[in-house]
Motif scaffolding. Structure first.
Motif: not given
Length: 81
Positions: A61-81
């Motif tokens: 799950a490391w690669s998907p975890f890093i991908d998700l973590a790099t997409r989440l920002t304070p300006q866009n906290p709900a960018s999980i998709s």
């Protein structure tokens, strides 16, 4: 001098885990995380509070975890998709 791509081992814990952090961290520890790996798990902790909670992620799950973590920002906290 450490390479920018090579992590620096900061501690070997009581379980023999080798905790490392990025060599690009500042000399005061910065806002950094430390990582310890083995064949099955990757463990992540704060360099500022090493004895607090540790996040454990399966290696698969490391690669998907890093991908998700790099997409989440304070300006866009709900960018999980």
């Amino acid at each position: 001098m450490a390479s920018a791509n090579k992590p620096t081992v900061v501690e070997v814990d009581d379980n023999g885990r080798r905790w490392a952090k990025s060599s690009t961290s500042d000399v005061n520890g910065g806002n950094c995380i430390e990582v310890a790996t083995d064949r099955e798990l990757i463990r992540i902790r704060s360099s500022l509070n090493r004895r607090n909670a540790i996040v454990t992620v399966p290696v698969s799950a490391w690669s998907p975890f890093i991908d998700l973590a790099t997409r989440l920002t304070p300006q866009n906290p709900a960018s999980i998709s």
